[in-house]
Design a protein around this motif. Sequence first.
Motif, PDB file in Angstrom:
ATOM      1  N   ALA A 173       0.830  -1.208   0.000  1.00 18.06           N
ATOM      2  CA  ALA A 173       0.000   0.000   0.000  1.00 18.06           C
ATOM      3  C   ALA A 173       0.862   1.255   0.000  1.00 18.06           C
ATOM      4  N   PRO A 174       0.588   2.209  -0.869  1.00 22.68           N
ATOM      5  CA  PRO A 174       1.314   3.491  -0.845  1.00 22.68           C
ATOM      6  C   PRO A 174       0.892   4.295   0.380  1.00 22.68           C
ATOM      7  N   ASP A 175       1.830   5.031   0.947  1.00 22.89           N
ATOM      8  CA  ASP A 175       1.527   5.827   2.140  1.00 22.89           C
ATOM      9  C   ASP A 175       0.931   7.184   1.793  1.00 22.89           C
ATOM     10  N   ARG A 176       1.398   7.785   0.686  1.00 28.78           N
ATOM     11  CA  ARG A 176       0.957   9.131   0.317  1.00 28.78           C
ATOM     12  C   ARG A 176       0.355   9.086  -1.080  1.00 28.78           C
ATOM     13  N   ILE A 177      -0.926   9.423  -1.156  1.00 27.48           N
ATOM     14  CA  ILE A 177      -1.675   9.290  -2.412  1.00 27.48           C
ATOM     15  C   ILE A 177      -2.286  10.632  -2.772  1.00 27.48           C
ATOM     16  N   LEU A 178      -2.168  10.997  -4.051  1.00 24.26           N
ATOM     17  CA  LEU A 178      -2.749  12.250  -4.554  1.00 24.26           C
ATOM     18  C   LEU A 178      -3.577  11.960  -5.793  1.00 24.26           C
ATOM     19  N   ASP A 179      -4.787  12.523  -5.837  1.00 20.03           N
ATOM     20  CA  ASP A 179      -5.633  12.464  -7.026  1.00 20.03           C
ATOM     21  C   ASP A 179      -5.755  13.886  -7.559  1.00 20.03           C
ATOM     22  N   LEU A 180      -5.007  14.183  -8.602  1.00 18.83           N
ATOM     23  CA  LEU A 180      -4.922  15.535  -9.157  1.00 18.83           C
ATOM     24  C   LEU A 180      -5.988  15.699 -10.241  1.00 18.83           C
ATOM     25  N   GLY A 181      -6.978  16.566 -10.000  1.00 17.02           N
ATOM     26  CA  GLY A 181      -8.097  16.706 -10.925  1.00 17.02           C
ATOM     27  C   GLY A 181      -9.110  15.614 -10.670  1.00 17.02           C
ATOM     28  N   ILE A 240      -9.701  21.966  -9.910  1.00 15.15           N
ATOM     29  CA  ILE A 240      -9.720  23.398 -10.185  1.00 15.15           C
ATOM     30  C   ILE A 240     -11.123  23.975 -10.007  1.00 15.15           C
ATOM     31  N   ASP A 241     -12.145  23.129 -10.112  1.00 11.25           N
ATOM     32  CA  ASP A 241     -13.545  23.553 -10.028  1.00 11.25           C
ATOM     33  C   ASP A 241     -14.061  23.320  -8.608  1.00 11.25           C
ATOM     34  N   GLN A 242     -14.513  24.399  -7.954  1.00 11.92           N
ATOM     35  CA  GLN A 242     -14.986  24.283  -6.573  1.00 11.92           C
ATOM     36  C   GLN A 242     -16.234  23.416  -6.465  1.00 11.92           C
ATOM     37  N   ARG A 243     -17.029  23.361  -7.536  1.00  9.04           N
ATOM     38  CA  ARG A 243     -18.196  22.477  -7.476  1.00  9.04           C
ATOM     39  C   ARG A 243     -17.757  21.026  -7.458  1.00  9.04           C
ATOM     40  N   ALA A 244     -16.720  20.688  -8.208  1.00 11.55           N
ATOM     41  CA  ALA A 244     -16.185  19.325  -8.179  1.00 11.55           C
ATOM     42  C   ALA A 244     -15.649  18.994  -6.794  1.00 11.55           C
ATOM     43  N   VAL A 245     -15.027  19.982  -6.138  1.00  6.47           N
ATOM     44  CA  VAL A 245     -14.543  19.770  -4.771  1.00  6.47           C
ATOM     45  C   VAL A 245     -15.692  19.381  -3.862  1.00  6.47           C
ATOM     46  N   ILE A 274      -9.473  19.500  -1.913  1.00  4.93           N
ATOM     47  CA  ILE A 274      -9.214  20.933  -1.897  1.00  4.93           C
ATOM     48  C   ILE A 274      -9.217  21.480  -3.322  1.00  4.93           C
ATOM     49  N   GLY A 275      -9.400  22.775  -3.454  1.00  6.35           N
ATOM     50  CA  GLY A 275      -9.309  23.425  -4.749  1.00  6.35           C
ATOM     51  C   GLY A 275      -7.860  23.729  -5.088  1.00  6.35           C
ATOM     52  N   ASP A 293      -5.374  24.745  -8.814  1.00  6.59           N
ATOM     53  CA  ASP A 293      -5.097  24.802 -10.247  1.00  6.59           C
ATOM     54  C   ASP A 293      -3.774  24.078 -10.468  1.00  6.59           C
ATOM     55  N   GLY A 294      -3.862  22.820 -10.890  1.00 11.00           N
ATOM     56  CA  GLY A 294      -2.657  22.016 -11.026  1.00 11.00           C
ATOM     57  C   GLY A 294      -1.990  21.822  -9.677  1.00 11.00           C
ATOM     58  N   TRP A 295      -0.699  22.141  -9.609  1.00 10.31           N
ATOM     59  CA  TRP A 295       0.087  21.949  -8.390  1.00 10.31           C
ATOM     60  C   TRP A 295       0.174  23.219  -7.554  1.00 10.31           C
ATOM     61  N   SER A 296      -0.681  24.195  -7.778  1.00  8.22           N
ATOM     62  CA  SER A 296      -0.495  25.512  -7.172  1.00  8.22           C
ATOM     63  C   SER A 296      -0.795  25.563  -5.682  1.00  8.22           C
ATOM     64  N   ALA A 297      -1.690  24.722  -5.168  1.00  5.49           N
ATOM     65  CA  ALA A 297      -2.048  24.802  -3.747  1.00  5.49           C
ATOM     66  C   ALA A 297      -0.843  24.451  -2.881  1.00  5.49           C
ATOM     67  N   PRO A 298      -0.486  25.284  -1.885  1.00  3.71           N
ATOM     68  CA  PRO A 298       0.685  25.017  -1.034  1.00  3.71           C
ATOM     69  C   PRO A 298       0.643  23.656  -0.340  1.00  3.71           C
ATOM     70  N   MET A 299      -0.562  23.160  -0.034  1.00  2.00           N
ATOM     71  CA  MET A 299      -0.665  21.886   0.658  1.00  2.00           C
ATOM     72  C   MET A 299      -0.055  20.743  -0.149  1.00  2.00           C
ATOM     73  N   LEU A 300      -0.099  20.838  -1.479  1.00  2.00           N
ATOM     74  CA  LEU A 300       0.447  19.767  -2.301  1.00  2.00           C
ATOM     75  C   LEU A 300       1.943  19.604  -2.074  1.00  2.00           C
ATOM     76  N   ALA A 301       2.649  20.712  -2.004  1.00  2.00           N
ATOM     77  CA  ALA A 301       4.091  20.649  -1.749  1.00  2.00           C
ATOM     78  C   ALA A 301       4.376  20.189  -0.323  1.00  2.00           C
ATOM     79  N   ARG A 302       3.560  20.631   0.621  1.00  2.00           N
ATOM     80  CA  ARG A 302       3.793  20.260   2.025  1.00  2.00           C
ATOM     81  C   ARG A 302       3.644  18.762   2.236  1.00  2.00           C
ATOM     82  N   ARG A 303       2.725  18.121   1.513  1.00  2.00           N
ATOM     83  CA  ARG A 303       2.489  16.690   1.703  1.00  2.00           C
ATOM     84  C   ARG A 303       3.357  15.806   0.812  1.00  2.00           C
ATOM     85  N   ALA A 304       4.078  16.412  -0.108  1.00  2.00           N
ATOM     86  CA  ALA A 304       4.945  15.647  -0.999  1.00  2.00           C
ATOM     87  C   ALA A 304       6.142  15.092  -0.208  1.00  2.00           C
TER      88      ALA A 304
END
Length: 305
Positions: free
Chosen positions: A154-162, A185-190, A209-210, A212-223
Amino acid sequence: MARGGVEMLERVTVTVPEEALETFEAALETCCRSVGFFLDEANGTWIVEGLREPGSADGDLAAALLLAEAASGVSPAVERALVPAGGWLARSYEGFPEQLIGHRFAIRGTHVTTPLAAGRITILLDAGLAFGTGEHGSTRGCLLALERLAKRRAPDRILDLGTGSGILAITAAKIWGKPVLATDIDQRAVRVASANAALNGVAPLLRVIGSDGWSAPMLARRAPYDLVFANILARPLVAMAHELSAHLAPGGTAILAGLLGRQARWVMSAHRRHGLVLKGRIDDGEWTTLILGKGRATPDGKNPG
Protein backbone atom coordinates in the motif's frame (compact mmCIF):
# COMPACT_ATOMS: atom_id res chain seq x y z
CA MET A 1 -38.01 28.51 -15.58
CA ALA A 2 -41.15 26.42 -16.05
CA ARG A 3 -43.02 25.90 -19.28
CA GLY A 4 -46.46 24.33 -18.95
CA GLY A 5 -45.57 23.28 -15.42
CA VAL A 6 -42.36 21.58 -16.54
CA GLU A 7 -39.02 22.89 -15.23
CA MET A 8 -36.70 23.78 -18.08
CA LEU A 9 -32.92 24.02 -18.33
CA GLU A 10 -30.88 25.75 -20.99
CA ARG A 11 -28.34 23.65 -22.91
CA VAL A 12 -25.34 25.61 -24.23
CA THR A 13 -23.25 23.82 -26.87
CA VAL A 14 -20.03 24.69 -28.71
CA THR A 15 -17.96 22.57 -31.09
CA VAL A 16 -14.22 23.22 -30.93
CA PRO A 17 -10.89 21.71 -32.01
CA GLU A 18 -8.91 19.70 -29.49
CA GLU A 19 -6.53 22.54 -28.60
CA ALA A 20 -9.48 24.71 -27.49
CA LEU A 21 -11.32 22.02 -25.52
CA GLU A 22 -9.91 22.80 -22.09
CA THR A 23 -10.46 26.56 -22.51
CA PHE A 24 -14.13 26.28 -23.46
CA GLU A 25 -14.84 23.56 -20.89
CA ALA A 26 -13.48 25.90 -18.19
CA ALA A 27 -15.52 28.80 -19.58
CA LEU A 28 -18.81 26.90 -19.40
CA GLU A 29 -17.99 25.56 -15.94
CA THR A 30 -18.03 29.13 -14.59
CA CYS A 31 -21.73 29.53 -15.28
CA CYS A 32 -23.30 26.08 -15.88
CA ARG A 33 -24.75 23.54 -13.49
CA SER A 34 -22.94 20.71 -15.25
CA VAL A 35 -20.54 20.45 -18.18
CA GLY A 36 -19.64 17.49 -20.36
CA PHE A 37 -17.66 16.94 -23.54
CA PHE A 38 -17.24 14.18 -26.07
CA LEU A 39 -15.30 13.52 -29.22
CA ASP A 40 -16.95 13.70 -32.65
CA GLU A 41 -14.88 10.93 -34.21
CA ALA A 42 -16.10 11.70 -37.72
CA ASN A 43 -14.20 14.99 -37.89
CA GLY A 44 -11.96 15.03 -34.81
CA THR A 45 -13.68 17.96 -33.08
CA TRP A 46 -15.01 18.15 -29.54
CA ILE A 47 -18.57 18.96 -28.52
CA VAL A 48 -18.72 20.81 -25.19
CA GLU A 49 -22.14 21.02 -23.56
CA GLY A 50 -23.27 22.86 -20.44
CA LEU A 51 -26.62 22.92 -18.61
CA ARG A 52 -27.81 25.94 -16.63
CA GLU A 53 -30.88 27.79 -15.47
CA PRO A 54 -32.41 29.72 -18.42
CA GLY A 55 -31.54 33.39 -18.50
CA SER A 56 -29.38 33.27 -15.39
CA ALA A 57 -26.37 35.57 -15.61
CA ASP A 58 -26.44 35.85 -19.40
CA GLY A 59 -23.76 38.50 -19.15
CA ASP A 60 -21.46 36.08 -17.31
CA LEU A 61 -21.98 33.45 -20.01
CA ALA A 62 -21.23 35.92 -22.80
CA ALA A 63 -18.12 37.19 -20.97
CA ALA A 64 -16.83 33.67 -20.31
CA LEU A 65 -17.23 32.69 -23.96
CA LEU A 66 -15.53 35.89 -25.14
CA LEU A 67 -12.57 35.23 -22.84
CA ALA A 68 -12.36 31.65 -24.14
CA GLU A 69 -12.34 32.93 -27.71
CA ALA A 70 -9.60 35.43 -26.91
CA ALA A 71 -7.49 32.82 -25.12
CA SER A 72 -7.85 30.10 -27.76
CA GLY A 73 -8.19 32.07 -30.98
CA VAL A 74 -11.26 29.95 -31.77
CA SER A 75 -14.72 31.48 -32.33
CA PRO A 76 -17.26 28.63 -32.42
CA ALA A 77 -20.96 28.99 -33.03
CA VAL A 78 -22.89 28.87 -29.76
CA GLU A 79 -26.09 26.81 -29.74
CA ARG A 80 -28.63 27.42 -27.00
CA ALA A 81 -31.79 25.38 -26.47
CA LEU A 82 -34.30 24.72 -23.69
CA VAL A 83 -34.59 21.13 -22.48
CA PRO A 84 -36.86 19.63 -19.78
CA ALA A 85 -34.98 19.27 -16.50
CA GLY A 86 -36.80 16.05 -15.70
CA GLY A 87 -35.93 14.61 -19.07
CA TRP A 88 -32.28 15.54 -18.55
CA LEU A 89 -32.19 13.76 -15.20
CA ALA A 90 -33.98 10.74 -16.66
CA ARG A 91 -31.43 10.61 -19.47
CA SER A 92 -28.67 10.89 -16.89
CA TYR A 93 -30.06 7.86 -15.07
CA GLU A 94 -30.59 5.93 -18.30
CA GLY A 95 -27.06 6.73 -19.42
CA PHE A 96 -25.54 5.67 -16.10
CA PRO A 97 -26.09 1.95 -15.57
CA GLU A 98 -23.90 0.07 -13.14
CA GLN A 99 -20.33 -0.17 -14.44
CA LEU A 100 -18.38 -3.36 -13.74
CA ILE A 101 -14.72 -2.52 -14.30
CA GLY A 102 -11.96 -5.10 -14.27
CA HIS A 103 -12.31 -7.91 -11.74
CA ARG A 104 -12.64 -5.80 -8.61
CA PHE A 105 -14.69 -2.64 -9.09
CA ALA A 106 -18.31 -1.60 -9.57
CA ILE A 107 -19.52 1.97 -10.01
CA ARG A 108 -23.25 2.54 -9.62
CA GLY A 109 -25.61 5.44 -9.26
CA THR A 110 -27.72 5.88 -6.16
CA HIS A 111 -30.74 5.35 -8.45
CA VAL A 112 -29.75 1.73 -9.23
CA THR A 113 -31.89 -0.71 -7.25
CA THR A 114 -30.44 -4.09 -8.21
CA PRO A 115 -28.37 -5.98 -5.58
CA LEU A 116 -24.75 -4.97 -5.15
CA ALA A 117 -22.29 -6.90 -7.31
CA ALA A 118 -20.79 -9.67 -5.20
CA GLY A 119 -17.06 -9.67 -4.56
CA ARG A 120 -16.47 -6.14 -5.86
CA ILE A 121 -15.54 -2.82 -4.32
CA THR A 122 -18.57 -0.61 -5.05
CA ILE A 123 -18.37 3.15 -5.50
CA LEU A 124 -21.70 4.97 -5.24
CA LEU A 125 -22.36 8.19 -7.17
CA ASP A 126 -25.29 10.52 -7.74
CA ALA A 127 -26.01 10.50 -11.49
CA GLY A 128 -27.58 13.94 -11.17
CA LEU A 129 -24.14 15.42 -10.48
CA ALA A 130 -21.57 15.69 -13.24
CA PHE A 131 -17.75 15.42 -13.08
CA GLY A 132 -17.44 11.77 -14.05
CA THR A 133 -19.45 8.58 -13.63
CA GLY A 134 -16.92 5.91 -14.54
CA GLU A 135 -18.10 5.10 -18.04
CA HIS A 136 -15.43 7.25 -19.67
CA GLY A 137 -12.49 5.32 -21.16
CA SER A 138 -9.94 7.39 -19.25
CA THR A 139 -11.57 6.65 -15.88
CA ARG A 140 -11.87 2.95 -16.69
CA GLY A 141 -8.22 2.91 -17.69
CA CYS A 142 -7.20 4.44 -14.36
CA LEU A 143 -9.23 1.88 -12.45
CA LEU A 144 -7.69 -0.98 -14.42
CA ALA A 145 -4.25 0.46 -13.64
CA LEU A 146 -5.24 0.74 -9.98
CA GLU A 147 -6.33 -2.91 -10.04
CA ARG A 148 -2.79 -3.85 -11.07
CA LEU A 149 -1.25 -1.74 -8.32
CA ALA A 150 -3.60 -3.10 -5.65
CA LYS A 151 -1.51 -6.27 -5.52
CA ARG A 152 1.52 -4.30 -4.31
CA ARG A 153 2.38 -2.80 -0.93
CA ALA A 154 0.00 0.00 0.00
CA PRO A 155 1.31 3.49 -0.85
CA ASP A 156 1.53 5.83 2.14
CA ARG A 157 0.96 9.13 0.32
CA ILE A 158 -1.67 9.29 -2.41
CA LEU A 159 -2.75 12.25 -4.55
CA ASP A 160 -5.63 12.46 -7.03
CA LEU A 161 -4.92 15.53 -9.16
CA GLY A 162 -8.10 16.71 -10.92
CA THR A 163 -10.40 14.40 -8.99
CA GLY A 164 -13.75 15.29 -10.63
CA SER A 165 -16.37 13.18 -8.85
CA GLY A 166 -13.70 11.55 -6.67
CA ILE A 167 -13.93 8.05 -8.14
CA LEU A 168 -10.19 7.31 -8.11
CA ALA A 169 -9.53 8.86 -4.70
CA ILE A 170 -12.49 7.02 -3.16
CA THR A 171 -11.44 3.71 -4.69
CA ALA A 172 -7.86 4.10 -3.43
CA ALA A 173 -9.13 4.92 0.07
CA LYS A 174 -11.37 1.84 0.02
CA ILE A 175 -8.61 -0.49 -1.20
CA TRP A 176 -5.84 0.56 1.14
CA GLY A 177 -7.51 2.43 4.00
CA LYS A 178 -4.91 5.18 3.59
CA PRO A 179 -5.40 8.97 3.61
CA VAL A 180 -5.85 10.48 0.14
CA LEU A 181 -5.47 14.09 -0.91
CA ALA A 182 -7.62 15.07 -3.91
CA THR A 183 -7.75 18.34 -5.83
CA ASP A 184 -9.79 20.00 -8.53
CA ILE A 185 -9.72 23.40 -10.18
CA ASP A 186 -13.55 23.55 -10.03
CA GLN A 187 -14.99 24.28 -6.57
CA ARG A 188 -18.20 22.48 -7.48
CA ALA A 189 -16.19 19.33 -8.18
CA VAL A 190 -14.54 19.77 -4.77
CA ARG A 191 -17.97 19.78 -3.16
CA VAL A 192 -19.23 16.83 -5.23
CA ALA A 193 -16.15 14.70 -4.49
CA SER A 194 -16.44 15.49 -0.78
CA ALA A 195 -20.12 14.50 -0.81
CA ASN A 196 -19.30 11.27 -2.66
CA ALA A 197 -16.59 10.46 -0.11
CA ALA A 198 -19.19 10.73 2.65
CA LEU A 199 -21.65 8.66 0.60
CA ASN A 200 -19.03 5.92 0.33
CA GLY A 201 -17.96 6.00 3.97
CA VAL A 202 -14.42 7.26 3.38
CA ALA A 203 -14.82 10.93 4.34
CA PRO A 204 -12.32 10.61 7.23
CA LEU A 205 -9.66 9.40 4.78
CA LEU A 206 -10.28 11.79 1.89
CA ARG A 207 -9.47 15.50 1.89
CA VAL A 208 -10.56 17.44 -1.20
CA ILE A 209 -9.21 20.93 -1.90
CA GLY A 210 -9.31 23.42 -4.75
CA SER A 211 -6.11 23.75 -6.76
CA ASP A 212 -5.10 24.80 -10.25
CA GLY A 213 -2.66 22.02 -11.03
CA TRP A 214 0.09 21.95 -8.39
CA SER A 215 -0.49 25.51 -7.17
CA ALA A 216 -2.05 24.80 -3.75
CA PRO A 217 0.69 25.02 -1.03
CA MET A 218 -0.66 21.89 0.66
CA LEU A 219 0.45 19.77 -2.30
CA ALA A 220 4.09 20.65 -1.75
CA ARG A 221 3.79 20.26 2.03
CA ARG A 222 2.49 16.69 1.70
CA ALA A 223 4.95 15.65 -1.00
CA PRO A 224 6.56 13.43 -2.06
CA TYR A 225 3.76 11.10 -3.16
CA ASP A 226 4.00 7.35 -3.62
CA LEU A 227 1.03 7.33 -6.00
CA VAL A 228 -0.38 10.15 -8.13
CA PHE A 229 -3.48 9.99 -10.33
CA ALA A 230 -3.76 12.69 -12.99
CA ASN A 231 -6.83 12.09 -15.15
CA ILE A 232 -6.87 15.46 -16.91
CA LEU A 233 -6.02 16.18 -20.57
CA ALA A 234 -2.86 15.72 -22.61
CA ARG A 235 -1.85 19.38 -22.81
CA PRO A 236 -1.87 20.13 -19.05
CA LEU A 237 -0.22 16.76 -18.38
CA VAL A 238 2.67 17.77 -20.63
CA ALA A 239 2.85 21.24 -19.08
CA MET A 240 3.03 19.79 -15.55
CA ALA A 241 5.50 16.94 -16.25
CA HIS A 242 8.32 18.64 -14.33
CA GLU A 243 6.11 19.30 -11.30
CA LEU A 244 4.84 15.73 -11.26
CA SER A 245 8.38 14.37 -11.29
CA ALA A 246 9.46 16.79 -8.57
CA HIS A 247 6.61 15.75 -6.25
CA LEU A 248 6.74 12.00 -6.93
CA ALA A 249 8.72 9.91 -4.45
CA PRO A 250 11.61 7.72 -5.66
CA GLY A 251 10.03 4.39 -6.53
CA GLY A 252 6.65 6.11 -6.84
CA THR A 253 4.00 5.56 -9.51
CA ALA A 254 1.95 8.01 -11.57
CA ILE A 255 -1.19 7.06 -13.49
CA LEU A 256 -1.87 9.54 -16.29
CA ALA A 257 -5.10 9.66 -18.28
CA GLY A 258 -7.39 11.93 -20.24
CA LEU A 259 -5.26 11.54 -23.37
CA LEU A 260 -6.02 10.04 -26.74
CA GLY A 261 -3.95 7.18 -28.08
CA ARG A 262 -2.30 9.43 -30.65
CA GLN A 263 -1.16 11.74 -27.84
CA ALA A 264 0.50 9.03 -25.75
CA ARG A 265 3.97 9.41 -27.28
CA TRP A 266 3.90 13.17 -26.76
CA VAL A 267 2.87 12.83 -23.11
CA MET A 268 5.37 10.05 -22.47
CA SER A 269 8.24 12.00 -24.04
CA ALA A 270 7.55 15.00 -21.81
CA HIS A 271 7.70 12.87 -18.67
CA ARG A 272 10.70 10.82 -19.80
CA ARG A 273 12.68 14.05 -19.99
CA HIS A 274 12.07 14.44 -16.26
CA GLY A 275 13.18 10.97 -15.25
CA LEU A 276 9.96 8.96 -15.43
CA VAL A 277 9.77 5.62 -17.24
CA LEU A 278 6.85 3.75 -18.79
CA LYS A 279 5.67 0.79 -16.69
CA GLY A 280 2.43 0.02 -18.50
CA ARG A 281 -0.16 1.23 -20.97
CA ILE A 282 -3.90 0.58 -21.13
CA ASP A 283 -5.95 1.42 -24.23
CA ASP A 284 -9.73 1.76 -24.07
CA GLY A 285 -11.18 2.80 -27.40
CA GLU A 286 -9.78 6.21 -28.30
CA TRP A 287 -8.35 6.73 -24.81
CA THR A 288 -5.02 5.70 -23.31
CA THR A 289 -3.82 5.45 -19.72
CA LEU A 290 -0.09 5.52 -18.96
CA ILE A 291 1.48 3.97 -15.85
CA LEU A 292 4.78 5.71 -15.11
CA GLY A 293 7.42 5.03 -12.50
CA LYS A 294 10.20 7.04 -10.92
CA GLY A 295 13.45 5.22 -10.28
CA ARG A 296 15.02 5.12 -6.86
CA ALA A 297 18.00 7.41 -6.39
CA THR A 298 21.46 5.85 -6.46
CA PRO A 299 24.00 6.48 -3.66
CA ASP A 300 25.41 9.45 -5.60
CA GLY A 301 21.95 11.06 -5.54
CA LYS A 302 21.21 10.55 -9.22
CA ASN A 303 18.03 9.04 -10.53
CA PRO A 304 18.84 6.04 -12.77
CA GLY A 305 15.42 6.26 -14.50
